[in-house]
Design a protein around this motif. Structure first.
Motif, short mmCIF file in Angstrom:
data_model
loop_
_atom_site.label_atom_id
_atom_site.label_comp_id
_atom_site.label_asym_id
_atom_site.label_seq_id
_atom_site.Cartn_x
_atom_site.Cartn_y
_atom_site.Cartn_z
N PRO A 35 32.62 -5.94 -53.42
CA PRO A 35 32.78 -7.11 -52.55
C PRO A 35 31.49 -7.60 -51.92
O PRO A 35 31.34 -8.80 -51.67
CB PRO A 35 33.76 -6.61 -51.48
N GLY A 36 30.56 -6.71 -51.63
CA GLY A 36 29.33 -7.12 -50.98
C GLY A 36 28.35 -7.71 -51.98
O GLY A 36 28.34 -7.34 -53.16
N PRO A 407 32.22 -13.04 -49.55
CA PRO A 407 31.11 -12.23 -49.07
C PRO A 407 29.76 -12.66 -49.62
O PRO A 407 28.74 -12.06 -49.30
CB PRO A 407 31.47 -10.83 -49.59
N VAL A 408 29.74 -13.71 -50.45
CA VAL A 408 28.50 -14.16 -51.08
C VAL A 408 28.01 -15.42 -50.37
O VAL A 408 28.78 -16.37 -50.20
CB VAL A 408 28.70 -14.44 -52.58
N ALA A 518 41.57 -8.96 -46.13
CA ALA A 518 41.65 -7.56 -45.74
C ALA A 518 42.22 -7.43 -44.34
O ALA A 518 41.98 -8.27 -43.46
CB ALA A 518 40.27 -6.92 -45.79
N ALA A 519 42.98 -6.35 -44.12
CA ALA A 519 43.45 -6.02 -42.78
C ALA A 519 42.30 -5.35 -42.04
O ALA A 519 41.90 -4.23 -42.36
CB ALA A 519 44.65 -5.09 -42.86
N GLY A 520 41.75 -6.06 -41.06
CA GLY A 520 40.59 -5.56 -40.33
C GLY A 520 40.82 -5.55 -38.84
O GLY A 520 41.85 -6.02 -38.33
N ALA A 540 32.53 -4.02 -45.02
CA ALA A 540 32.23 -3.44 -43.70
C ALA A 540 33.28 -2.41 -43.31
O ALA A 540 34.44 -2.46 -43.75
CB ALA A 540 32.16 -4.54 -42.66
N GLY A 541 32.89 -1.46 -42.46
CA GLY A 541 33.77 -0.36 -42.08
C GLY A 541 34.98 -0.76 -41.27
O GLY A 541 35.99 -0.05 -41.27
#
Length: 731
Positions: A35-36, A407-408, A518-520, A540-541
């Protein structure tokens, strides 16, 4: 019903043995995931022969699964320049250099092509979905801008060996060439010249060669390929001068002074077609003429310099074209046409005229637009002004466009590549800024409906599912800028309640089926009481969770950024947040709000089904299950001649044979038949979200002829319109 004491004892006794069960629960949702943004190519010796010099990445995916990418790399000497080609054999996760595609002068013995000494820029990679003349389905094509030598560069270097370019040069014979590869991009043959152009022209007088005595600027640029009905279409930008065009045929009239008169720097959009056998391509046909301008002696087309065509089919039988435009007003525009060969008759609109949800932002501008049609019918859009994409979920020409983060980062050059095998979108990017010596970057974004098993996360305390508030599918900052994940009543029909558990090396990311978000943790920091929200997965975490087995099939989701915080659904129809662990030592049910059951959604592939028509109420039926017979509709009875099995390759098998386009036909009206399976693209199918079933070879939909409803009504393949006689559901 398991008692609380037994439940707690079970949890303690089996905690160490949950590794295997956990692996089963995390059956791969898709292939490796990136993803990154990462670097596909970084300039090693950034000595450019023009500025910018590393840009225009484009990609394609082959039937083998390999993805290939090409881009302009104008480093070093502009004489003998080649087009670099990279490959990924792991769905775009990692990349390796494959080859360099050489100029026509280097690979053709024909003296007509000796002047094309560089394979330079603007690559377009395309895999033929069906045969075009002697080129077979599955052939990888490359259309790219080729040229002669850069005379301005040579002149400046001869005068001063230390001179370095700061802008464009002046190449001669700037044209568009077609190449073909039948071995997944390892080796290439030069096919022909699609469209011929002249001098590049530099940046006006500052970059023009002394050899360009007529001060000409007549290159052709930016090819975009598409195959339809047995022919190959090449859309492109043309800086030759035209005095007008025929309103019926669209054929332009070349200015008789094109090669001699002072060049006004105009450009039109046009296309040509080729049947795969003729010695040359058709005459050009205008797609977008631009403004008519007065040159001082005559009217000429091309004001505003429309450029960078992309074209995709819509799900309601139309064709959508986007392009950049620099003649005032919106710098990105679009046309919707009934025929992809007659855009000159379609109406021109600013991209901002396309509908968006109430309160949503309009489609981005900035030039360099790009479209990607996904197999399920959705259309994705991006342009230079944003890293975000806009998705038309219905795929209809009148459909609403929703914005989604990726993410880009933004970049003048971007490619949007659907990846078969993951169902995600691969984004390639190169920036114009900083002199543009690279890098070429890539990353993936999940937009929902990707490959693999989805789960409903059912909370033990409330009995409700993790779901976005109000059916939202976008990033939370785009739909009110507040946390948006709650528990809600379980619904078998609600895709927003389905989540991929995507492996992140010991942790998982929860990606929603409806929008891929994403569930963040809202705000990005794991603190007690922080609520959850949908957000793009950027690796990301705060969007990663550690699965902790609880009891009798339930799990806890521990925030990876804080080992002491767990996903908690304390109240029905209310926000989900993260809290410290609840002590269940004396009451095993006390921590039920932090326990979730993973209920898998059944996968279609491999499970037999019948296809029932929404209009007729009858099922696809192969008379006697015999090869070569035309498919019909009949009362649904579940017999073997109606029972379909979908393979991982996209085949629809009945009685061991494949549903196919008769004779590998590409025209609307082609019969749907049953035929021995041979792996051909005319035997492979896409299921759209609107219920249509689309042939991968010709892009046509399974359709009941003449809206028939009675037993025995014949079935054909027809232009996808998304109407009731083309929509089917699995039973």
């Amino acid at each position: 019903m398991i008692s609380n004491s037994i439940r707690k004892a079970f949890a303690v006794a089996t905690a160490a043995g949950w590794g295997v069960a956990l692996t089963l629960a995390l059956a791969p949702s898709a292939a490796a995931y990136q993803p990154g943004p990462s670097d596909l190519y970084v300039a090693q010796t950034p000595t450019c022969n023009k500025r910018p010099c590393v840009l225009y990445p484009k990609s394609a995916q082959l039937p083998s699964g390999r993805i290939v990418a090409a881009f302009e790399n104008s480093q070093g000497d502009p004489v003998g320049q080649t087009m670099p080609l990279y490959k990924s054999d792991d769905h775009g996760t990692t990349w390796q250099k494959l080859t360099d595609v050489k100029a026509p002068a280097s690979v053709s013995g024909d003296p007509r092509f000796a002047k094309y000494t560089s394979n330079w820029t603007n690559p377009c990679l395309y895999v033929l979905p069906h045969d075009v003349g002697r080129l077979r389905a599955g052939t990888l094509l490359l259309a790219s801008v080729v040229s002669g030598d850069d005379y301005y560069y040579k002149e400046r270097k001869a005068a001063d060996p230390d001179w370095q370019p700061s802008g464009n040069g002046d190449r001669k014979d700037v044209s568009i060439a077609l190449y073909a590869s039948t071995d997944d991009g390892a080796n290439w043959s030069f096919e022909n010249i699609i469209a011929a152009g002249g001098w590049q022209g530099g940046d006006g007088d500052a970059g023009r060669s002394a050899a360009n005595t007529g001060k000409q600027q007549d290159p052709v640029w930016e090819p975009h390929l598409f195959a339809r009905d047995g022919k190959l279409i090449a859309y492109y930008s043309d800086e030759n001068e035209f005095t007008g065009y025929d309103a019926t045929s669209g054929v332009p009239t070349l200015d008789p002074d094109n090669d001699t008169a002072p060049d006004p720097g105009l450009q039109i959009l046009a296309h040509r077609t080729w049947d795969g056998t003729a010695a040359s391509w058709s005459s050009p046909v205008v797609d977008v003429p631009g403004r008519t301008v007065w040159s001082g002696t005559k009217n000429l087309l091309g004001g505003g310099r429309p450029g960078m065509t992309t074209v995709v089919p819509t799900t309601d039988g139309k064709w959508l074209m986007t392009y950049e435009y620099w003649g005032g007003g919106s710098n990105v525009r679009y046309r919707v046409g009934d025929d992809p060969l007659r855009f000159h008759t379609a109406h021109d609109e600013a991209i901002g005229a396309l509908p968006v949800p109430s309160g949503g932002r309009g489609l981005v501008t900035g030039g360099s637009p790009v479209l990607s049609a996904l197999p399920d019918g959705r259309i994705v859009y991006n342009a230079n002004g944003s890293g975000n994409v806009w998705v038309n979920e219905s795929g209809r020409s009148t459909g609403t466009w929703k914005e989604y983060q990726t993410p880009v980062p933004a970049g003048y050059s971007r490619a949007l590549q659907y990846v078969e095998g993951t169902g995600r979108l691969l984004v390639l990017q190169a920036s114009w800024a900083g002199g543009s010596i690279g890098p070429v970057r890539y990353g993936e974004v999940d937009l929902g409906h990707s490959d693999g098993t989805y789960y409903t996360l059912v909370n033990r305390r409330t009995g409700q599912a993790l779901t976005p508030r109000g059916g939202r599918t976008q990033d939370a900052n785009l739909t009110g800028n507040v946390p948006d994940l709650i528990t809600g009543p379980v619904s078998a029909a609600d895709d927003t309640q389905r989540w991929h558990l995507t492996d992140r090396g010991g942790n998982v990311t929860l990606l929603n089926k409806a929008g891929g978000r994403a569930a963040g943790i809202w705000g990005g920091t794991a603190t007690a009481g922080a609520e959850l929200a949908q957000w793009v997965d950027d690796a990301a975490g705060d969007k990663q969770w550690t699965l902790v087995p609880s009891s009798d099939g339930y799990y806890k989701f521990r925030a990876s950024g804080d080992s002491g915080l767990y996903m908690t659904g304390a109240t029905a129809d209310a926000a989900v947040d993260v809290r410290t662990p609840i002590d269940a030592a004396t009451d095993p049910s006390a921590d039920d709000a932090q326990e979730w059951r993973l209920v898998p959604e059944a996968l279609h592939t491999g499970a037999p089904f019948v296809l029932k028509g929404d209009h007729s109420g009858r099922c696809l039926d192969v008379p006697d299950g015999a090869a070569g017979v035309r498919v019909q509709i009949w009362d649904c009875n579940g017999n073997a001649n109606q029972t379909i099995t979908q393979t991982g390759a996209g085949e629809l098998r009945v009685a061991g044979k494949c549903l196919a386009a008769a004779g590998d036909g590409t025209a609307a009206g082609t019969e749907l038949i049953l035929w021995p399976c041979d792996g051909g693209s005319s035997q492979k199918w896409w299921f759209r979200l609107n219920g249509s079933v689309i042939n991968r070879s010709n892009g046509l939909a399974i359709d009941v002829t003449n809206w028939g409803t009675g037993n025995g009504a014949p079935v054909q393949l027809w232009t996808p319109l998304g109407n009731a006689t083309q929509t089917w559901h699995r039973v």
